[in-house]
Design a protein around this motif. Structure first.
Motif, short mmCIF file in Angstrom:
data_model
loop_
_atom_site.label_atom_id
_atom_site.label_comp_id
_atom_site.label_asym_id
_atom_site.label_seq_id
_atom_site.Cartn_x
_atom_site.Cartn_y
_atom_site.Cartn_z
N SER A 138 0.83 -1.21 0.00
CA SER A 138 0.00 0.00 0.00
C SER A 138 0.86 1.26 0.00
N ASN A 142 1.08 3.90 -3.08
CA ASN A 142 0.77 5.30 -2.81
C ASN A 142 1.90 6.22 -3.27
N TYR A 244 -15.17 5.11 -5.25
CA TYR A 244 -14.13 6.14 -5.15
C TYR A 244 -13.95 6.89 -6.46
N ASN A 300 -5.95 0.46 6.30
CA ASN A 300 -7.42 0.55 6.33
C ASN A 300 -7.89 1.67 7.26
N LEU A 303 -7.54 4.94 5.45
CA LEU A 303 -8.60 5.01 4.45
C LEU A 303 -9.93 5.44 5.09
N ASN A 306 -9.86 9.18 6.24
CA ASN A 306 -9.96 10.13 5.11
C ASN A 306 -11.37 10.17 4.53
N MET A 339 -6.77 7.07 -1.39
CA MET A 339 -7.88 6.12 -1.47
C MET A 339 -7.72 5.07 -2.56
N THR A 342 -4.79 2.59 -1.98
CA THR A 342 -5.00 1.84 -0.75
C THR A 342 -6.09 0.78 -0.93
N ILE A 343 -7.22 1.18 -1.53
CA ILE A 343 -8.27 0.20 -1.82
C ILE A 343 -7.73 -0.89 -2.74
N ILE A 399 -17.00 3.95 1.13
CA ILE A 399 -15.55 3.79 1.32
C ILE A 399 -15.22 3.74 2.81
N GLY A 403 -13.14 0.70 4.64
CA GLY A 403 -11.97 0.88 5.49
C GLY A 403 -12.14 0.32 6.89
N TYR A 407 -12.57 -4.48 4.08
CA TYR A 407 -11.24 -4.82 3.58
C TYR A 407 -10.73 -6.16 4.10
#
Length: 412
Positions: A138, A142, A244, A300, A303, A306, A339, A342-343, A399, A403, A407
């Motif tokens: 992740s 990112n 997202y 998570n 995520l 945010n 997002m 990470t997802i 979302i 998170g 997940y």
């Protein structure tokens, strides 16, 4: 997922991959400039203008699974080169589209361009997650996505100056033909750049991490799994990617027109286009910061936090209006930042031999960027633009759920 190549240093290939993330960020963000430009040029409603995003992101739905098969058969490197060349062809088609001043031709060109970007995404995103330890996937994705955000930050500034300018230096208005031609130069430059990058990748020595090797590193439980959809966290992750991208693209698509409104900021089209860089610049800063934060805080949790902030920002914007609403909407970019990657990485966790199919399914879900702006556009046309932002707010609520709970890896 585990890395079959141990402690091998993948710094050089990861650096090369950042150029891809930058380019597709630049291209995708230019859609937010194209929408108000084409809306004025062809006298379109919000709904008709939203067809720009509909055609662009529908390509993800149609092309993602074939792209997954292509990458599985040809490998990551050849998949990347193919995607670059197809995207370059789509950019080149903008020249005849502008010459004919044809909105349907513009939409067709966007579809071809997006098909190439789809192949790039299907190849590059899982490639980055594989090139290194699974526990930092992740964070790594990112970091590379931060360069995607650099492209999305630069694009509105360039697009506002090159595409949204509506008058000559002497103050005289551009003709309809000049307005149409203003997209030709920028997209021809992009076409050349994409072809040059494709040629560079053809000569680069990239580690060809085959999916067959990755299958050997998968858990023994994979032998009992008959479909990628058996992984609950992947299935819910597909919905999260849909939500997202739909939410992010909806907000970006209408921010320029949003900032134009007298009840918000009363900016000119060009001024509003430049302000859009704050939205995408926030995403860039957030991804660099998020890459570091997620080395110590579970991905998570970042995520979920945010997503909750974005819900609050949208709700306050609709309640308050004015300049405050403008800055709250622009601030959403900072929290959007982490997002998507990470997802994506959470959803691919533990898929083993199903990684390619999972990547294709996740990229297919990017079709949210086609559907959600059209739904928001209907609300903007029939209610009002400010209240239409309740549509992306619903996306971020989902979302938040992903998170917190969705997940968690488990077979369905």
């Amino acid at each position: 997922m585990s890395n079959p190549h141990g402690a091998q240093n993948y710094q050089k290939p990861l650096v090369a991959l950042t150029s891809l993330f930058f380019m597709w960020g630049l291209i995708t963000s230019l859609n937010d400039i194209l929408i108000p430009h084409l809306k004025g040029m062809f006298s379109l409603s919000y709904f008709e203008a939203a067809l720009v995003q509909f055609c662009f992101f529908t390509a993800y739905f149609i092309v993602s699974f074939p792209a997954g098969r292509l990458v599985e058969s040809w490998g990551f490197k050849r998949g990347i080169i193919t995607g670059l060349l197809i995207a370059g062809a789509g950019c080149a088609l903008f020249y005849p589209s502008a010459s004919l001043a044809s909105y349907p031709f513009f939409l067709a060109s966007l579809f071809v361009l997006a098909a190439g970007i789809t192949i790039l995404q299907v190849a590059a995103n899982p490639y980055v997650t594989i090139l290194g330890p699974a526990k930092t996937a992740s964070s790594r994705l990112n970091l590379t996505q931060a360069f995607n955000s650099l492209g999305t930050t630069v694009a509105p500034l360039l697009g506002a100056m090159l595409i949204l300018t509506q008058q000559h230096a002497d103050g005289s208005k551009l003709s309809a033909a000049e307005n149409a031609a203003s997209v030709q130069g920028p997209y021809l430059v992009l076409a050349v750049a994409l072809v040059v990058i494709a040629l560079a990748f053809a000569y680069l020595q990239l580690p060809e991490v085959s999916l067959k090797e990755d299958q050997q590193a998968a858990s023994a439980n994979d032998s009992n799994v008959k479909s990628v959809w058996a992984y609950r966290h992947l299935s819910l992750g597909v919905v999260a990617i849909f939500a997202y991208v739909g939410g992010e693209v909806s907000i970006g698509s209408f921010l320029v027109n949003f900032m134009e409104q007298k009840s918000i900021a009363a900016l000119s089209l060009e001024e509003a286009g430049k302000m859009l860089s704050f939205y995408w610049g926030g995403a860039m800063i957030g991804r660099f910061a998020g890459s570091a934060i997620m080395r110590v805080v579970p991905a998570n949790k970042v995520l979920a936090f945010n997503a909750a902030i974005v819900v609050v920002f949208i709700l306050l914007s609709m309640l308050i209006g004015g300049h405050t609403a403008m800055w709250l909407m622009l601030g959403i970019g900072l929290f959007n930042s982490i997002m998507f990657p990470t997802i994506f990485s959470l959803a691919l966790q533990g898929l083993g031999k199903w990684t390619s199919a999972g990547s294709g399914a996740l990229c297919m879900a990017i079709v949210g960027g086609a559907l959600m702006p059209v739904i928001q556009a209907w609300f903007a046309d029939n209610i009002n633009l400010l209240m239409s932002f309740s549509i992306p707010m619903v996306c971020y609520l989902y979302i938040l759920f992903y998170g917190l709970k969705g997940y968690q890896p488990k077979s369905a």
